[in-house]
Structure formats: structure tokens, C-alpha cells
Scaffold this motif. Structure first.
Motif, PDB file in Angstrom:
ATOM      1  N   PHE A 228      -5.685  35.809 -48.086  1.00 44.16           N
ATOM      2  CA  PHE A 228      -6.421  34.721 -48.693  1.00 44.16           C
ATOM      3  C   PHE A 228      -7.758  35.270 -49.193  1.00 44.16           C
ATOM      4  CE2 PHE A 228      -3.475  32.595 -45.891  1.00 44.16           C
ATOM      5  CZ  PHE A 228      -3.052  31.510 -46.643  1.00 44.16           C
ATOM      6  N   THR A 229      -7.965  35.149 -50.516  1.00 48.76           N
ATOM      7  CA  THR A 229      -9.172  35.725 -51.105  1.00 48.76           C
ATOM      8  C   THR A 229     -10.423  34.930 -50.762  1.00 48.76           C
ATOM      9  OG1 THR A 229      -8.757  34.476 -53.143  1.00 48.76           O
ATOM     10  CG2 THR A 229      -7.877  36.721 -53.022  1.00 48.76           C
ATOM     11  N   GLU A 230     -10.238  33.651 -50.378  1.00 42.41           N
ATOM     12  CA  GLU A 230     -11.382  32.823 -50.016  1.00 42.41           C
ATOM     13  C   GLU A 230     -11.161  32.251 -48.631  1.00 42.41           C
ATOM     14  OE1 GLU A 230     -12.736  30.105 -52.955  1.00 42.41           O
ATOM     15  OE2 GLU A 230     -11.995  31.302 -54.628  1.00 42.41           O
ATOM     16  N   ASP A 231     -12.246  31.688 -48.066  1.00 46.37           N
ATOM     17  CA  ASP A 231     -12.161  31.149 -46.707  1.00 46.37           C
ATOM     18  C   ASP A 231     -11.741  29.691 -46.692  1.00 46.37           C
ATOM     19  OD1 ASP A 231     -14.404  30.090 -47.844  1.00 46.37           O
ATOM     20  OD2 ASP A 231     -15.776  30.610 -46.207  1.00 46.37           O
ATOM     21  N   LYS A 232     -11.204  29.214 -47.814  1.00 44.48           N
ATOM     22  CA  LYS A 232     -10.705  27.847 -47.851  1.00 44.48           C
ATOM     23  C   LYS A 232      -9.463  27.766 -48.719  1.00 44.48           C
ATOM     24  CE  LYS A 232     -13.732  26.385 -51.632  1.00 44.48           C
ATOM     25  NZ  LYS A 232     -14.800  25.453 -52.030  1.00 44.48           N
ATOM     26  N   LEU A 233      -8.642  26.758 -48.455  1.00 46.72           N
ATOM     27  CA  LEU A 233      -7.404  26.532 -49.186  1.00 46.72           C
ATOM     28  C   LEU A 233      -7.482  25.127 -49.778  1.00 46.72           C
ATOM     29  CD1 LEU A 233      -4.565  27.655 -49.859  1.00 46.72           C
ATOM     30  CD2 LEU A 233      -3.746  26.497 -47.802  1.00 46.72           C
ATOM     31  N   VAL A 234      -7.399  25.014 -51.105  1.00 47.59           N
ATOM     32  CA  VAL A 234      -7.532  23.734 -51.792  1.00 47.59           C
ATOM     33  C   VAL A 234      -6.150  23.144 -52.046  1.00 47.59           C
ATOM     34  CG1 VAL A 234      -8.441  22.555 -53.830  1.00 47.59           C
ATOM     35  CG2 VAL A 234      -9.658  24.530 -52.884  1.00 47.59           C
ATOM     36  N   LEU A 235      -5.942  21.916 -51.582  1.00 46.90           N
ATOM     37  CA  LEU A 235      -4.662  21.235 -51.737  1.00 46.90           C
ATOM     38  C   LEU A 235      -4.849  19.911 -52.454  1.00 46.90           C
ATOM     39  CD1 LEU A 235      -3.249  21.709 -48.111  1.00 46.90           C
ATOM     40  CD2 LEU A 235      -2.852  23.168 -50.102  1.00 46.90           C
ATOM     41  N   ARG A 236      -3.783  19.465 -53.090  1.00 48.26           N
ATOM     42  CA  ARG A 236      -3.783  18.134 -53.682  1.00 48.26           C
ATOM     43  C   ARG A 236      -3.657  17.081 -52.586  1.00 48.26           C
ATOM     44  NH1 ARG A 236      -5.450  18.028 -59.004  1.00 48.26           N
ATOM     45  NH2 ARG A 236      -4.459  19.698 -60.185  1.00 48.26           N
ATOM     46  N   MET A 246      -1.137  24.986 -39.798  1.00 52.01           N
ATOM     47  CA  MET A 246      -2.570  24.746 -39.591  1.00 52.01           C
ATOM     48  C   MET A 246      -3.139  25.709 -38.557  1.00 52.01           C
ATOM     49  SD  MET A 246      -5.109  22.964 -40.638  1.00 52.01           S
ATOM     50  CE  MET A 246      -4.419  21.488 -41.420  1.00 52.01           C
ATOM     51  N   ASP A 247      -2.376  25.975 -37.508  1.00 54.27           N
ATOM     52  CA  ASP A 247      -2.839  26.923 -36.490  1.00 54.27           C
ATOM     53  C   ASP A 247      -3.001  28.318 -37.077  1.00 54.27           C
ATOM     54  OD1 ASP A 247      -2.879  24.905 -34.645  1.00 54.27           O
ATOM     55  OD2 ASP A 247      -0.952  25.428 -33.722  1.00 54.27           O
ATOM     56  N   LEU A 248      -2.047  28.733 -37.899  1.00 52.36           N
ATOM     57  CA  LEU A 248      -2.142  30.054 -38.515  1.00 52.36           C
ATOM     58  C   LEU A 248      -3.339  30.145 -39.459  1.00 52.36           C
ATOM     59  CD1 LEU A 248       1.611  30.825 -39.316  1.00 52.36           C
ATOM     60  CD2 LEU A 248       0.174  31.898 -37.571  1.00 52.36           C
ATOM     61  N   LEU A 249      -3.598  29.077 -40.198  1.00 51.06           N
ATOM     62  CA  LEU A 249      -4.745  29.069 -41.104  1.00 51.06           C
ATOM     63  C   LEU A 249      -6.050  29.183 -40.326  1.00 51.06           C
ATOM     64  CD1 LEU A 249      -3.619  26.331 -43.667  1.00 51.06           C
ATOM     65  CD2 LEU A 249      -3.822  28.779 -44.088  1.00 51.06           C
ATOM     66  N   LYS A 250      -6.120  28.494 -39.184  1.00 47.58           N
ATOM     67  CA  LYS A 250      -7.329  28.573 -38.359  1.00 47.58           C
ATOM     68  C   LYS A 250      -7.521  29.986 -37.820  1.00 47.58           C
ATOM     69  CE  LYS A 250      -7.413  23.717 -36.909  1.00 47.58           C
ATOM     70  NZ  LYS A 250      -7.302  22.765 -35.770  1.00 47.58           N
ATOM     71  N   GLU A 251      -6.413  30.622 -37.431  1.00 45.57           N
ATOM     72  CA  GLU A 251      -6.515  32.002 -36.941  1.00 45.57           C
ATOM     73  C   GLU A 251      -7.040  32.943 -38.023  1.00 45.57           C
ATOM     74  OE1 GLU A 251      -2.748  33.161 -35.480  1.00 45.57           O
ATOM     75  OE2 GLU A 251      -2.682  31.667 -33.864  1.00 45.57           O
ATOM     76  N   LYS A 252      -6.687  32.655 -39.282  1.00 42.19           N
ATOM     77  CA  LYS A 252      -7.141  33.483 -40.387  1.00 42.19           C
ATOM     78  C   LYS A 252      -8.526  33.089 -40.879  1.00 42.19           C
ATOM     79  CE  LYS A 252      -2.442  34.324 -42.128  1.00 42.19           C
ATOM     80  NZ  LYS A 252      -2.460  35.785 -42.119  1.00 42.19           N
ATOM     81  N   GLY A 253      -9.077  32.018 -40.303  1.00 39.45           N
ATOM     82  CA  GLY A 253     -10.400  31.560 -40.714  1.00 39.45           C
ATOM     83  C   GLY A 253     -10.413  30.848 -42.044  1.00 39.45           C
ATOM     84  N   VAL A 254      -9.289  30.212 -42.389  1.00 40.56           N
ATOM     85  CA  VAL A 254      -9.158  29.511 -43.653  1.00 40.56           C
ATOM     86  C   VAL A 254      -9.210  28.007 -43.406  1.00 40.56           C
ATOM     87  CG1 VAL A 254      -7.692  29.088 -45.682  1.00 40.56           C
ATOM     88  CG2 VAL A 254      -7.778  31.367 -44.634  1.00 40.56           C
ATOM     89  N   ALA A 255     -10.166  27.337 -44.038  1.00 43.27           N
ATOM     90  CA  ALA A 255     -10.295  25.890 -43.927  1.00 43.27           C
ATOM     91  C   ALA A 255      -9.499  25.210 -45.046  1.00 43.27           C
ATOM     92  CB  ALA A 255     -11.759  25.474 -44.000  1.00 43.27           C
ATOM     93  N   VAL A 256      -9.052  23.987 -44.796  1.00 43.97           N
ATOM     94  CA  VAL A 256      -8.260  23.242 -45.759  1.00 43.97           C
ATOM     95  C   VAL A 256      -9.133  22.155 -46.402  1.00 43.97           C
ATOM     96  CG1 VAL A 256      -6.260  21.741 -46.090  1.00 43.97           C
ATOM     97  CG2 VAL A 256      -6.131  23.659 -44.496  1.00 43.97           C
ATOM     98  N   ARG A 257      -9.112  22.104 -47.727  1.00 41.29           N
ATOM     99  CA  ARG A 257      -9.855  21.086 -48.479  1.00 41.29           C
ATOM    100  C   ARG A 257      -8.873  20.348 -49.398  1.00 41.29           C
ATOM    101  NH1 ARG A 257     -12.785  22.350 -45.164  1.00 41.29           N
ATOM    102  NH2 ARG A 257     -14.951  23.115 -45.249  1.00 41.29           N
ATOM    103  N   TYR A 258      -9.060  19.042 -49.531  1.00 40.22           N
ATOM    104  CA  TYR A 258      -8.190  18.242 -50.371  1.00 40.22           C
ATOM    105  C   TYR A 258      -8.962  17.725 -51.581  1.00 40.22           C
ATOM    106  CZ  TYR A 258      -4.771  18.119 -46.567  1.00 40.22           C
ATOM    107  OH  TYR A 258      -3.859  18.472 -45.609  1.00 40.22           O
ATOM    108  N   VAL A 259      -8.291  17.739 -52.736  1.00 45.34           N
ATOM    109  CA  VAL A 259      -8.863  17.184 -53.971  1.00 45.34           C
ATOM    110  C   VAL A 259      -7.841  16.275 -54.607  1.00 45.34           C
ATOM    111  CG1 VAL A 259     -10.351  19.186 -54.403  1.00 45.34           C
ATOM    112  CG2 VAL A 259      -8.052  19.133 -55.362  1.00 45.34           C
ATOM    113  N   ARG A 260      -8.291  15.420 -55.491  1.00 48.49           N
ATOM    114  CA  ARG A 260      -7.384  14.515 -56.180  1.00 48.49           C
ATOM    115  C   ARG A 260      -6.676  15.225 -57.318  1.00 48.49           C
ATOM    116  NH1 ARG A 260     -10.888   8.871 -56.718  1.00 48.49           N
ATOM    117  NH2 ARG A 260     -11.123   8.526 -54.491  1.00 48.49           N
TER     118      ARG A 260
END
Length: 260
Positions: A228-236, A246-260
Motif C-alpha cells: 500500500f503506497t499510502e497509509d489509507k485506503l479510500v472506498l466508495r 480489517m484486521d490485516l489492514l490495521k496490522e499494515k497500518g492502513v486506515a479505511v476512509r469512505y467517500v461518496r
């Protein structure tokens, strides 16, 4: 079976059984003089497909008749038939279904009709309708100004000097109407550029990062990502992330953000 794995399996089955709406892809209409004129554009069609841009092809077999798929479209005067089957749209209706119109080759007659605001031909009516609806019209600029059928009949490849000057004046007037011109070999590139410009550069909360199009993110999906090139993952909004993912993303230090 682990409870998390069971929930993930059930969620996947539910989502697969649901009819999720497909993301609308841009679609352009190509208008060709006859059923063989499109063969030189095969590579451009592939380029459009690779960029997620759809296209339809309209074949003309005369000034006032054409074929779109299996439907014959007719262009005639008031009070006359304009479509020979109940599913064929009238020429004026065609641009409603497309994001833009492409005419790889235009001739002196149709250019004159467009500039004068006249109808009576498929190309003239489609261009008129597209401009009124605010749809982009893209025309090939490196054309001789004489129809393919006329070239075959008269064995002439170009217009005489006075007609060439007249044709060039019409081209300049068409540009003032908002019609864009590009080299025939670069029509696909022009369409791709226009669709990039029409897309937003970023969305609120995404920081310029493009949202992931997946509807369901599983642990396997996260593992399949090399990094993951950034520390966040943008989802619709509406996308589902399984608990294991979600657990794997937390282990990698990746936060989840939602957009419309």
C-alpha cells in the motif's frame, strides 16, 4: 469453522446474490461513411476499451439512412418516416444516449449543412442535436472533404482548389460552433483526454487518491495487494470490509476512509 470466517463467507454469498448496479462507463458514438471505413480504427477501439470507454458504430449507407446494430435509421422531412422499425431512434435522438460523437471523416456537403444549420442528412442532424445538448463533437481534421463514394465514382482523391478553400472556411466556422477537430489517428487519444478532464481529480476526504471500486474487500484481497503506497485506503460508500480484512489492514497500518 471460525466465526469470523463464517461471517465473511456468508457476507460474500449475500453480496454475490445481490444485483449490484454496474458503474456507468462513458460511451461514444462513431459515425462512419460505410461498413468498411471503421477497419482502420481497430487499434483505437482497443485503446478506448483498455481505458474503460465504450463505443458504438453507426454505418451510413447513404445521406439519409444508416445502421446502428440491427436497427435501420432514416432521416427524412416532416411528416415522413424517420425510423423503419419501432426500436430505431431518430437521428436527433441518438446523442442523448452518448457522452460524445465522433465523425472521423466529414465532407463538403455535410460541413455546409452544419454551418448553415440545415438538416437533411444523418451527420448534420446528429451534430446539430449533440451541440444543442452540449455534447462534445469530435471530427477528423485530415480529410479531403470529398465523400468516399464520390472518390470511388469520380476517381478523384481531393477537391479542386476553389472547393478546398470553401471547405476550409466551413471547417473554421464549425470550430466556432464548438466542434473539435483532431487527426484521425489521434481520435482515441483525444477521447481519452476529454474523459480524464471530465473526471474529478479528487473527492473530499480522499486526498486525491482514487477510490477502490471493489464492493467487498476480503482478507484474500488484502493479501493480494503487493503493498500500500499510502497509509489509507479510500472506498466508495456501501463497500464492505470483512473483519479479517480489517484486521490485516490495521496490522499494515492502513486506515479505511469512505467517500461518496
Amino acid at each position: 469453522m471460525d466465526v469470523r470466517q463464517m461471517i465473511e463467507s456468508i457476507t460474500r454469498e449475500i453480496l454475490q446474490s445481490m444485483s449490484t448496479p454496474q458503474e456507468k462507463k462513458p460511451k461514444w458514438l462513431f459515425i462512419f461513411c460505410d461498413s468498411t471505413a471503421h477497419e482502420a480504427f481497430t487499434d483505437q477501439f482497443i485503446a478506448l476499451q483498455n481505458h474503460g470507454i465504450c463505443h458504438d458504430i453507426l454505418f451510413l449507407d447513404g445521406e439519409t439512412s444508416s445502421w446502428l446494430g440491427m436497427h435501420r435509421i432514416e432521416c427524412a422531412g416532416a411528416g415522413k418516416i424517420i425510423a423503419t422499425d419501432e426500436y430505431a431512434p431518430a437521428p436527433l435522438e441518438l446523442p442523448k444516449e452518448y457522452d460524445g460523437i465522433v465523425i472521423p471523416e466529414i465532407d463538403l456537403d455535410n460541413a455546409a449543412r452544419v454551418v448553415a444549420g440545415l438538416k437533411g442528412s444523418i451527420k448534420a442532424e446528429v451534430i446539430f442535436s449533440a451541440l444543442v445538448l452540449g455534447k462534445p463533437v469530435l471530427v477528423g481534421e485530415d480529410v479531403p472533404g470529398i465523400k468516399r463514394s464520390d472518390r470511388r465514382c469520380l476517381k478523384a482523391l481531393s477537391l479542386p482548389g476553389p472547393y478546398q478553400k470553401l471547405f476550409q472556411r466551413h471547417v473554421n466556422d464549425m470550430k466556432e460552433l464548438g466542434i473539435e477537430f483532431a487527426a484521425q489517428k489521434g481520435l482515441a487519444d483525444a477521447i481519452i483526454r476529454k474523459n480524464r478532464v471530465s473526471l474529478p481529480n479528487h473527492e473530499p476526504g480522499s486526498g486525491g487518491q482514487q477510490p477502490v471500486t471493489a464492493k467487498l474487500l476480503t482478507a484474500d484481497w488484502v493479501k493480494a495487494q503487493s503493498e500500500f503506497t499510502e497509509d489509507k485506503l479510500v472506498l466508495r460508500q456501501g463497500a464492505i470490509v470483512s473483519p479479517l480484512a480489517m484486521d490485516l489492514l490495521k496490522e499494515k497500518g492502513v486506515a479505511v476512509r469512505y467517500v461518496r
